[in-house]
Scaffold this motif. Structure first.
Motif, PDB file in Angstrom:
ATOM      1  N   SER A   1       0.849  -1.194   0.000  1.00 36.31           N
ATOM      2  CA  SER A   1       0.000   0.000   0.000  1.00 36.31           C
ATOM      3  C   SER A   1       0.889   1.251   0.000  1.00 36.31           C
ATOM      4  O   SER A   1       1.181   1.821   1.054  1.00 36.31           O
TER       5      SER A   1
ATOM      6  N   GLY B   1      -3.324   0.603  -6.271  1.00 33.83           N
ATOM      7  CA  GLY B   1      -4.793   0.521  -6.267  1.00 33.83           C
ATOM      8  C   GLY B   1      -5.427   1.532  -7.218  1.00 33.83           C
ATOM      9  O   GLY B   1      -6.526   1.326  -7.702  1.00 33.83           O
ATOM     10  N   ASP B   2      -4.705   2.646  -7.478  1.00 37.14           N
ATOM     11  CA  ASP B   2      -5.241   3.665  -8.403  1.00 37.14           C
ATOM     12  C   ASP B   2      -4.538   3.565  -9.763  1.00 37.14           C
ATOM     13  O   ASP B   2      -5.185   3.484 -10.793  1.00 37.14           O
ATOM     14  N   HIS B   3      -3.211   3.593  -9.719  1.00 37.67           N
ATOM     15  CA  HIS B   3      -2.448   3.591 -10.967  1.00 37.67           C
ATOM     16  C   HIS B   3      -1.831   2.243 -11.283  1.00 37.67           C
ATOM     17  O   HIS B   3      -1.437   1.997 -12.407  1.00 37.67           O
TER      18      HIS B   3
ATOM     19  N   THR C   1      -1.872  -2.179  -9.883  1.00 38.36           N
ATOM     20  CA  THR C   1      -2.431  -3.177  -8.954  1.00 38.36           C
ATOM     21  C   THR C   1      -1.539  -4.422  -8.867  1.00 38.36           C
ATOM     22  O   THR C   1      -1.894  -5.373  -8.174  1.00 38.36           O
TER      23      THR C   1
ATOM     24  N   LYS D   1       0.929   4.667   1.513  1.00 38.16           N
ATOM     25  CA  LYS D   1      -0.277   5.261   0.924  1.00 38.16           C
ATOM     26  C   LYS D   1      -1.223   5.625   2.070  1.00 38.16           C
ATOM     27  O   LYS D   1      -1.465   4.808   2.966  1.00 38.16           O
TER      28      LYS D   1
ATOM     29  N   GLU E   1      -4.949   6.749   3.307  1.00 41.10           N
ATOM     30  CA  GLU E   1      -6.347   6.826   2.884  1.00 41.10           C
ATOM     31  C   GLU E   1      -6.984   8.085   3.468  1.00 41.10           C
ATOM     32  O   GLU E   1      -6.843   8.360   4.668  1.00 41.10           O
TER      33      GLU E   1
ATOM     34  N   ARG F   1      -7.294  13.838 -10.861  1.00 38.25           N
ATOM     35  CA  ARG F   1      -7.436  12.794 -11.884  1.00 38.25           C
ATOM     36  C   ARG F   1      -8.165  13.359 -13.107  1.00 38.25           C
ATOM     37  O   ARG F   1      -9.008  14.249 -12.986  1.00 38.25           O
TER      38      ARG F   1
ATOM     39  N   ASP G   1     -15.366  10.639 -11.490  1.00 42.69           N
ATOM     40  CA  ASP G   1     -15.209   9.590 -10.461  1.00 42.69           C
ATOM     41  C   ASP G   1     -13.747   9.341 -10.128  1.00 42.69           C
ATOM     42  O   ASP G   1     -13.375   8.238  -9.702  1.00 42.69           O
ATOM     43  N   ASP G   2     -12.900  10.349 -10.350  1.00 44.26           N
ATOM     44  CA  ASP G   2     -11.466  10.239 -10.025  1.00 44.26           C
ATOM     45  C   ASP G   2     -10.820   9.042 -10.706  1.00 44.26           C
ATOM     46  O   ASP G   2     -10.083   8.263 -10.076  1.00 44.26           O
ATOM     47  N   LYS G   3     -11.096   8.934 -11.994  1.00 40.96           N
ATOM     48  CA  LYS G   3     -10.473   7.891 -12.819  1.00 40.96           C
ATOM     49  C   LYS G   3      -9.458   8.552 -13.771  1.00 40.96           C
ATOM     50  O   LYS G   3      -9.475   9.762 -13.959  1.00 40.96           O
TER      51      LYS G   3
ATOM     52  N   ASN H   1      -3.209  11.131 -13.562  1.00 41.78           N
ATOM     53  CA  ASN H   1      -3.115  12.408 -12.843  1.00 41.78           C
ATOM     54  C   ASN H   1      -2.870  13.532 -13.848  1.00 41.78           C
ATOM     55  O   ASN H   1      -2.230  13.326 -14.877  1.00 41.78           O
TER      56      ASN H   1
END
Ligand code: GLY
Length: 469
Positions: free
Chosen positions: A158, A176-178, A180, A203, A205, A231, A235-237, A240
């Motif tokens: 993480s 988890g975002d950019h 996995t 990371k 949260e 982002r 939905d913050d997808k 960056n």
């Protein structure tokens, strides 16, 4: 009215907001000298003299300043590159123009590693766990990979991976975002490691906010909090970006924060300020040396990074509602007497439009891009016309756009933002979106959820959950 000559070093709409604020001064007639990244249509219209310096080269900007030295009372710098390259040191040593931005020594944005080390010394409670992987310390990729693996085991994967040098938000990758898988993480790690040291940090949260403060070297004046949307997509997808939009609530902190969060942030940044200032006064810090990205956790705010300049788009949330005269604020920054500033009690929302190539939009949504439009001019006139309906509550600020043969064209980066000002965030958002809809041409796109009720409520619920864990 007394005349004042001001040098503005400009990258995009952040500095257009400064030029707008100077032009609206009630006490001074501002003559503005703009050293600009491009032929920005707004700046060209407002500037007494305008020069294009595409790479914002410090020596070239200094030559422009020197040419107009007799008429310039002070200069102000928005973008990070010339600040980190030492623009203040160069202009102040070669001209008599005092500059508003930190000196090279205090441009701590230049190294994320140095920032983490400073935070660890001064505000360890706000610093996530981190390790630095420096190519100078390793003889092979195998060895660095082994150490990174061990650190990932300790942090359970993480992590956030960040380059030491600024990369306009684009070098940062988060598990988890950019990515996995560890393989994806290493690809990201190596793309940064080939250029220099890389930080792999815990990371965190939480929900992000942007803290900015004016500094005159003696005092630190906190500005209201804003929320940036980094982002690319709803939905913050997506990747960056420099920031697709931002909002400010009516008061000085955000709906998902508590007053205690805000006070803790002020305490943290003041500790950093006092450490760098030393006793008394350190004029080398003047400007906005602390624009801090915080992440709010259930146990208080943590520092993501420090920038040595105003945020883009975050300062656009604030300058249009500054009650004080911005020219006077600058004079106070220069003479060390800035103890407070006042803002209208309004909410503001900034939304950017960007060209199809920005943020991988054309690759991800090819069906939404009208290629015939991409090289066509962009028409801002209907957006400007909305001032007839909204008065000063709408501002249209071109960014990466240039005037060519009397037409305005979008270039490669965020093209234009619209600031909406309202009694509520939703009213401000409505005005900002109305302005964007009125901009035609160029196949420009924007996020549709900046400051939406749903997005803000999601942040509030997220923080409620974190606080009870
Ligand atoms: N809003 C992100 C930045 O200014 O770096």
């Amino acid at each position: 009215m007394e005349k004042v000559g001001i040098l503005v070093v400009s990258y995009g709409s952040r500095e257009v907001a400064m030029v707008d604020a100077f032009s609206r001064s009630k006490n001074y007639s501002a003559e503005i000298y703009v050293a600009d990244k491009q032929r920005n249509p707004f700046n060209l219209q407002k500037a007494k003299e305008h020069a294009v310096v595409p790479n914002l080269d410090v020596q070239e900007i200094c030559r422009f300043a020197k040419k107009h030295e007799d008429k310039i009372d002070f200069g102000i710098v928005g973008p990070e590159k010339p600040i980190i390259d030492g623009i203040r040191d160069v202009i102040e040593s070669e001209t008599r123009i005092p500059m508003i931005c930190p000196t090279k020594k205090y441009a701590i944005e230049g190294s994320k590693v140095a920032q983490r080390v400073l935070f660890q010394k001064v505000v360890p409670e706000a610093n996530p766990k981190f390790k630095v992987f420096d190519p100078k310390d390793y003889s092979s990729l195998g060895k660095v990979k082994k150490d990174v693996e061990a650190w990932l085991d300790e942090l359970n994967n993480s992590v956030a991976v960040k380059p030491d040098s600024p990369a306009a938000g684009k070098g940062v990758g988060v598990w988890g975002d950019h990515f996995t898988t560890r393989q994806q993480l290493f690809e990201h790690f190596l793309s940064n490691y080939e250029h220099g040291p890389v930080i792999v940090e815990e990371k965190i949260e939480g929900e992000e906010s942007s803290f900015q403060a004016f500094c005159d070297g003696k005092h630190l004046v906190s500005l209201p909090e804003t929320r940036d949307y980094k982002r690319a997509f709803d939905d913050d997808k997506g990747p960056n970006t420099g920031g697709m939009g931002s909002y400010k609530g009516k008061g000085d902190f955000l709906p998902f924060m508590t007053r205690a969060d805000r006070e803790k942030e002020i305490e943290i940044v003041n500790k950093l300020f006092k450490e760098l200032r030393g006793k008394g006064n350190n004029h080398e810090l003047r400007g906005i040396p602390f624009y801090d990205a915080f992440i709010h956790t259930g146990k208080g705010p943590k520092l993501l990074e420090n920038n040595s300049r105003p945020g883009d788009p975050e300062i656009q949330n604030l300058l249009p509602i500054l009650k004080d005269d911005f020219v006077e604020v600058c004079f106070k920054i220069l003479d060390g007497s800035l103890t407070r500033v006042e803002f209208e009690e309004n909410a503001t929302v900034v939304t950017y439009k960007a060209p199809p190539a920005y943020g991988d939009y054309a690759e991800v949504f090819p069906e939404r891009v009208d290629l015939r439009q991409t090289r066509k001019p962009v028409d801002l006139s209907q957006a400007y016309k909305l001032t007839e309906k909204h008065g000063d509550r709408i501002r249209v600020y071109p960014a990466s756009m240039e005037l060519r043969d009397k037409e305005t064209y979008a270039l490669g980066s965020r093209a234009v933002c619209v600031v909406g000002i309202g009694d509520t965030v939703q009213e401000a958002r409505g005005i900002s979106l109305e302005g964007l809809r009125a901009i035609k041409g160029g196949s420009l796109w924007h996020r549709t959820d900046i400051a939406s009720r749903e997005h803000i409520e999601k942040s509030i619920r997220h923080m409620e959950r974190l606080r009870t864990q």
